[in-house]
Design a protein around this motif. Structure first.
Motif, PDB file in Angstrom:
ATOM      1  N   TYR B 194       0.668  -1.518  -0.146  1.00  0.00           N
ATOM      2  CA  TYR B 194      -0.031   0.135   0.118  1.00  0.00           C
ATOM      3  C   TYR B 194       1.219   1.417   0.140  1.00  0.00           C
ATOM      4  CZ  TYR B 194      -3.002   3.450   1.671  1.00  0.00           C
ATOM      5  OH  TYR B 194      -4.631   4.579   1.760  1.00  0.00           O
ATOM      6  N   ASP B 198      -3.916   6.186  -2.692  1.00  0.00           N
ATOM      7  CA  ASP B 198      -4.539   4.432  -2.518  1.00  0.00           C
ATOM      8  C   ASP B 198      -6.077   4.356  -1.773  1.00  0.00           C
ATOM      9  OD1 ASP B 198      -1.721   3.615  -4.229  1.00  0.00           O
ATOM     10  OD2 ASP B 198      -1.373   2.187  -3.145  1.00  0.00           O
ATOM     11  N   ARG B 202      -9.038  -0.057  -3.207  1.00  0.00           N
ATOM     12  CA  ARG B 202      -8.282  -1.368  -3.502  1.00  0.00           C
ATOM     13  C   ARG B 202      -7.191  -1.797  -2.310  1.00  0.00           C
ATOM     14  NH1 ARG B 202      -5.962   2.113  -9.187  1.00  0.00           N
ATOM     15  NH2 ARG B 202      -8.080   2.468  -9.463  1.00  0.00           N
ATOM     16  N   VAL B 203      -7.674  -1.829  -1.674  1.00  0.00           N
ATOM     17  CA  VAL B 203      -6.801  -2.660  -0.468  1.00  0.00           C
ATOM     18  C   VAL B 203      -7.513  -4.107  -1.064  1.00  0.00           C
ATOM     19  CG1 VAL B 203      -6.556  -3.357   1.379  1.00  0.00           C
ATOM     20  CG2 VAL B 203      -6.817  -0.463   1.070  1.00  0.00           C
ATOM     21  N   SER B 216      -2.258  -3.137  -1.593  1.00  0.00           N
ATOM     22  CA  SER B 216      -3.540  -2.735  -2.923  1.00  0.00           C
ATOM     23  C   SER B 216      -3.001  -3.462  -4.137  1.00  0.00           C
ATOM     24  CB  SER B 216      -2.535  -1.258  -2.631  1.00  0.00           C
ATOM     25  OG  SER B 216      -3.138  -0.582  -1.625  1.00  0.00           O
ATOM     26  N   ARG B 217      -4.256  -3.533  -4.630  1.00  0.00           N
ATOM     27  CA  ARG B 217      -4.626  -4.358  -5.897  1.00  0.00           C
ATOM     28  C   ARG B 217      -4.033  -3.493  -6.766  1.00  0.00           C
ATOM     29  NH1 ARG B 217     -10.582  -5.408  -5.381  1.00  0.00           N
ATOM     30  NH2 ARG B 217     -10.025  -4.043  -4.305  1.00  0.00           N
TER      31      ARG B 217
END
Lengths: 752, 397
Positions: B194, B198, B202-203, B216-217
């Motif tokens: 992360y 962000d 998106r985590v 995060s993705r």
């Protein structure tokens, strides 16, 4: 961009040294005594040249300033020597201007000093200026080398100028090298080229070594020829190459009854008499010098021998004509001449009779002086005429010449009559006499008779590698006989030196000898011969039993006279197969310009031949023209080969184009258009076209780039430009030749 | 000017004097000058023949700004001293002057090092060398040419671009830019640590739980993220003088984008409108990077095809393969339309405009209309811009 102070200082020192040694060389030559003044002028000239070069930036100013700077030092340095009686500033200025302009050819000491000082100042100023500002010391050394050369050839004391001249030449070469490294350093500085340590040291060492080695080698190489041709090329001269010698004493060559070798002479030929007769080969006897004392010869019999005076009304000279008594030789010829005087009293205050040989007869009455014999005078030392001779007077005279052969003289023996023995006394009461005696013994060692001994001495004196003829002999040191100094040290002199030396050496060898003062045969003027004051001459006579007094000629051929040895066994009144110039054989009536003329036949001069001796008279002007043309061509070639920058190359290209017949460049022409036009007009084969075309195109393109591009030319462009220009130069002669050939072809076609 | 002419004149005069008069001293002076000429000729000839200049130069590839070093050795193999020797380098490297002047004794050698910096891209040659030697009197100076030692290729300056610029260039290395630029739903392609900023959606919580760190993705579109760079090398559109020229800026930006793309593992291709119409197909890896950089090292603006044609021609073929980056200094507008035409939904291309007016070209500064900004990403570069911080300039455009 100026040079570094160290470089300028080094150049200045070398210029100063070279100019001081040049002055030393000039002063050693015996031109003048103003040594301090000239050294002062030289130093001032160099300092002024350097200062002007460093302080002023415009060449025109420097040139305009030069005369004022010259007089700034010359006037104060010579004003105290100014001759009295010149008043007014205007007169003084005009005197200085005149002296500066033509003082070098003047006989007046002050004028000569000013003239010489002006020349030396100009040379110094020029060299200093060029060497320290323009880095063109090589150009600046031209006048310096010229001055050195003229001094070396004309100096009154030629032997004394050798060392300073060579030293000066060395310094001048060092000045050239100094200027070269100065220019290079300046260029490197401008171009910011880093210089690795030790460069200047190595440069200086290499240069010094080179110059020293060259000087050593040059000094040991013998001259190609010692023959002087300058006299035949440059008429009306008083020294080699037409430079009039300045002499400390203004003694003119002329007849003198006594033979006392002295200082420098100058030759001013003035006609004395003309003659015609049955021979043109004889010397004209005037007086006989038999009295030898302290190295000099005086008229009359030897010291202690009484001289008689016998009046004679003419025409026969009252002399003892019996060969057995020794007064005359057994084998003789009588030479008869008709003399017409063209100058009053050619023999000075006393009017002496002039005879073509030993006095025999004269139509002019007088008194004969000589040694008493049995039936007249055994020797006739002189005929003193009753009255002085006036212009236009004439006399019929005859003289006796020996025709004895060499073999006859070799076999003559040494049974001298008593009167002749008195002519062989040579007291060895001085170191000079002893020196002469030793020298005579050395020279005559190995000879078996008096004649061979005499010819050996004569040959030694005539050897051009040993002795030099000059009208400006160096002065002998005080207390030394001039002929001893001549024989041992200076080895340079005129006829009095040679004849005195030979006479003394003959007497030292026990051979009766005397000197004869008179004239040479002169030069042909139509059917007559003209004798001038400069034909005054002294020669030697040695006595041989049964053959009488025999002539010897110890004076060598030289710049002022082509003296030859006396031929033996030849009747001068009869043409012989041996070369014998006669009056009719002389094609030109021009009088000989020199002081003395050979009385004997010239080897290449056949009887009756109309060919004159030596190079023809047109050779001098031709040589001058050739030299001038060579100079112009050389300067033009240098100008063409060394353009500085692109505009300079383009200017030269246009010059070549004009030579090739191209029309001038129009205002509307670009460089490229102009060269294209030229290429189209080029003559000759395609191969040349190709080379020239490429070069021309390159030059044009790069010129345009230089002119119009914002950044100008890069370094490779400059190299390309230079290469193209050189290619053009190489091809141009071929082009020029082709153009000429085409023209010829065109003309031939037109004719057909 | 050499001293040969005056010395020759002196020689001639003295020789004439000597020949005419037979005076020994005149002969000695004439001999001195003759010997001077002969000795100088032979001296300079011997020096020129026996001179050796050795040079050790770098080889290979470099980038603008790299330092290099050369070694020089000058040997005088003759038996005569060398009064001077100018060693002049004829390389076309700017601000590099290895030239030196030295004097050498017989058989001696001298060496030195020279350091320089490659200031310009291109193929450079070390040499040739010109060695000037001569006699000390300047009578016979001679040039000795020493052939070139080696060639090097100097790549253009490569700037490390920040991720935003790289992502504008058609790829999504990291979805750090605000908002969703594409209409198509993205696919999660991976996770990473992360980073501040962000979004929380998106985590990837599972990974975060497993690793104990917030993860995060990362997302990728379904489209290919390959990159086509269109570099405008049309003759006459660029302004300025290197290195402050629009061409150099354009090439440097191009090299930087290529470098960044290759390092990110993307395929990148290059299309130019130079005279040769150079096209380098898309590819990955170091070989592709070198291929493009070698071209960029020597690229010149010498073409005549308008950039609009180039974009139109190659953009159609590239459709769907990834982003297109147009780098140009052109002030024409038709190429923008071509660029928009070859776009697709969810695909924003990047237009890099090197403003020629900032490099001295006449006219007003380049302005990007709002409509164009909506159709593509824009990056206007001006003279003096720091290329590594373009995102600031770009976002503030």
């Amino acid at each position: 961009m100026r040079r570094s102070p160290v470089s300028i200082l080094a150049s200045t020192i070398l210029v100063l040294l070279s100019m001081i040694t040049m002055t030393w060389a000039v002063l050693s030559g015996g031109w003048t005594d103003g040594s301090t003044v000239l050294y002062l002028i030289v130093v001032a000239g160099v300092v002024e040249g350097v200062l002007v070069a460093q302080l002023l930036r415009h060449r025109v100013f420097e040139l305009l300033l030069a005369p004022f700077l010259a007089y700034l030092i010359i006037i104060p340095a010579t004003s105290n020597l100014l001759p009295a009686g010149i008043d007014g500033t205007g007169n003084v200025i005009s005197k200085y201007l005149l002296a500066s302009w033509q003082g070098i050819v003047s006989n007046d000491p002050w004028t000569f000093t000013v003239g010489l000082g002006t020349i030396i100042w100009a040379v110094s100023y020029n060299l200093a200026w060029l060497a320290t500002r323009e880095q063109r010391a090589a150009v600046g050394t031209l006048p310096a080398f010229g001055a050195l050369g003229i001094n070396a050839l004309n100096a009154p004391l030629p032997g004394a100028v050798v060392a300073p001249t060579l030293l000066c030449a060395v310094f001048l070469l060092l000045v050239i090298a100094s200027s070269q490294i100065g220019g290079l350093l300046q260029q490197w500085h401008i171009r910011r080229l880093p210089i690795l340590p030790g460069l200047t040291r190595r440069f200086a060492a290499g240069t010094a070594f080179c110059v020293a080695a060259l000087l050593c080698v040059a000094a040991v190489i013998p001259p190609v020829s010692t023959t002087d041709f300058s006299k035949t090329l440059f008429h009306y001269t008083h020294g080699p190459l037409g430079v009039i010698s300045q002499t400390p004493q203004n003694v003119t060559v002329g007849f003198s009854p006594a033979v006392q070798p002295g200082g420098p002479l100058i030759s001013k030929p003035t006609p004395v008499f003309t003659y015609s007769g049955n021979s043109s080969q004889t010397y004209f006897t005037v007086t006989v010098d038999g009295a030898f004392s302290q190295g000099t010869w005086n008229p009359g019999p030897p010291l202690g021998v009484p001289e008689s005076r016998v009046p004679f009304p003419g025409p026969e000279v009252p002399r003892d004509r019996n060969p057995a008594d020794g007064g005359v030789g057994a084998v003789t010829a009588t030479v008869r001449d008709s003399i017409r005087y063209v100058a009053a009293n050619p023999t000075g205050d006393t009017a002496f009779g002039i005879f073509p040989g030993d006095p025999d007869s004269s139509s002019l009455p007088g008194n004969a002086f000589g040694t008493d014999g049995f039936s007249g005078l055994l020797t006739v030392n002189a005929i003193e005429l009753d009255s002085t001779t006036s212009v236009g007077a004439s006399a019929a005279v005859s003289g006796i010449e020996s025709t004895a052969t060499g073999d006859q003289l070799r076999g003559a023996g040494t049974q001298y009559p008593d009167f002749a023995r008195t002519y062989a006394t040579f007291p060895l009461d001085s170191s000079d006499a002893q020196t002469i005696s030793r020298l005579a013994q050395n020279w005559t060692s190995g000879t078996g008779n008096a004649y061979d001994a005499a010819t050996a001495i004569e040959a030694h004196l005539r050897d051009p590698h040993s002795f030099t003829y000059t009208l400006n002999p160096p002065a002998a040191p005080s207390g030394k006989w001039p002929i001893t100094y001549f024989l041992t040290s200076s080895k340079a002199g005129y006829c009095q030196y040679f004849a005195s030396a030979m006479g003394a050496m003959l007497r030292a060898e026990g051979i009766p000898a005397r000197l004869v003062s008179g004239f040479g045969p002169g030069s042909a003027t139509g059917s007559d011969f003209t004798v001038t004051t400069s034909d005054a001459h002294v020669w030697v006579q040695a006595f041989f039993p049964n053959y009488g007094w025999i002539n010897f000629e110890p004076t060598p051929p030289s710049v002022l006279g082509n003296y030859q040895t006396v031929p033996r066994g030849v009747d001068p009144t009869k043409p012989t197969p041996t070369p014998a110039p006669t009056a009719t054989a002389q094609p030109k009536p021009t009088p000989r310009p020199t002081a003395h003329v050979a009385p004997t036949p010239l080897p290449t001069h056949a009887p009756g031949s109309a060919t004159s001796l030596g190079p023809p008279s047109w050779l001098g002007p031709l040589a001058l023209i050739v030299a001038l043309v060579a100079l112009v061509l050389g300067v033009t070639a240098g100008w063409l080969r060394n353009p500085k920058g692109v505009p300079a190359i383009w200017r030269r290209l246009r010059f070549l184009a004009r030579l090739s017949g191209m029309r001038p460049m129009r205002a509307s022409d670009t460089q490229l258009a102009y060269t294209r036009r030229w290429i189209e007009q080029l003559p000759g084969p395609v191969a040349t076209h190709h080379v020239v075309g490429e070069s021309l195109t390159d030059i044009a393109q790069l010129s345009m780039k230089h002119q119009y591009s914002r950044d100008g030319l890069a370094e490779p462009d400059h190299e390309r430009m230079t290469a193209a220009w050189r290619g053009m130069l190489r091809a141009f002669p071929k082009l020029a030749w082709q153009r000429i050939a085409n023209r010829r072809g065109g003309a031939a076609n037109a004719t057909e | 000017m050499t001293t040969r002419a005056p010395v020759s004149a002196v020689l001639i005069v003295l020789a004439v004097f000597a020949g005419l008069t037979g005076v020994r001293l005149a002969y000695t002076l004439a001999y001195l000058m003759v010997l001077l000429m002969v000795a100088s000729f032979l001296w300079s000839r011997a020096l020129a023949k026996r001179l050796r200049v050795e040079r050790q130069s770098p080889t290979g590839t470099f980038s603008v700004g790299d330092q290099f070093e050369e070694q020089f050795v000058v040997r005088n193999r003759s038996h005569l001293p060398m009064p001077y020797c100018e060693v002049l380098d004829r390389s076309e490297l700017r601000a590099y002057r290895p030239d030196r002047v030295c004097g050498l004794g017989a058989g001696q050698a001298v060496g030195w090092q020279a350091r320089g910096e490659f200031e310009r891209r291109g193929r450079h040659r070390f040499g040739p060398l010109i060695a000037r030697v001569g006699d000390p009197f300047g009578l016979f100076p001679r040039n000795v040419r020493v052939a070139a030692a080696s060639d090097v290729v100097v790549f253009p300056t490569i700037h490390h671009l920040d991720d935003s610029v790289a992502s504008w260039a058609g790829g999504s290395f990291d979805a750090t830019t605000g908002g969703q630029p594409h209409d198509r739903p993205p696919d999660a392609s991976g996770v990473r640590l992360y980073q501040s900023g962000d979004p929380l959606n998106r985590v990837h919580w599972l990974s975060s739980a497993r690793t104990g760190n917030l993860m995060s993705r990362t997302f990728d579109t379904r489209q290919s993220s390959d990159q086509l760079i269109v570099l405008d090398l049309e003759y006459g559109i660029h302004a300025g003088v290197a290195p402050e020229s629009s061409l150099e800026y354009a090439i440097s930006i191009c090299a930087s984008l290529v470098h960044a793309a290759v390092r990110a593992g993307k395929a990148v291709g290059l299309v130019t409108n130079d005279r040769a119409g150079t096209v380098i197909g898309a590819g990955r890896g170091e070989a592709q990077r070198l291929r493009i950089l070698e071209f960029l090292a020597v690229a010149q603006a010498d073409g005549y095809m308008p950039i609009a044609h180039l974009v139109e021609q190659h953009g159609r073929m590239w459709k769907g393969r990834g982003g297109i980056t147009v780098i140009t200094a052109s002030r024409e507008t038709d190429w923008v339309e071509s660029l928009v035409d070859v776009g697709s939904r969810g695909q924003r291309h990047l237009a890099v405009v090197v403003d020629p007016t900032s490099f001295g070209a006449p006219g007003t500064a380049v302005r990007v209309p709002t409509a164009w900004r909506l159709a593509a990403n824009w990056w206007v570069v001006r003279s003096g811009d720091a290329l590594s911080t373009l995102s600031v300039r770009a976002s503030g455009m």
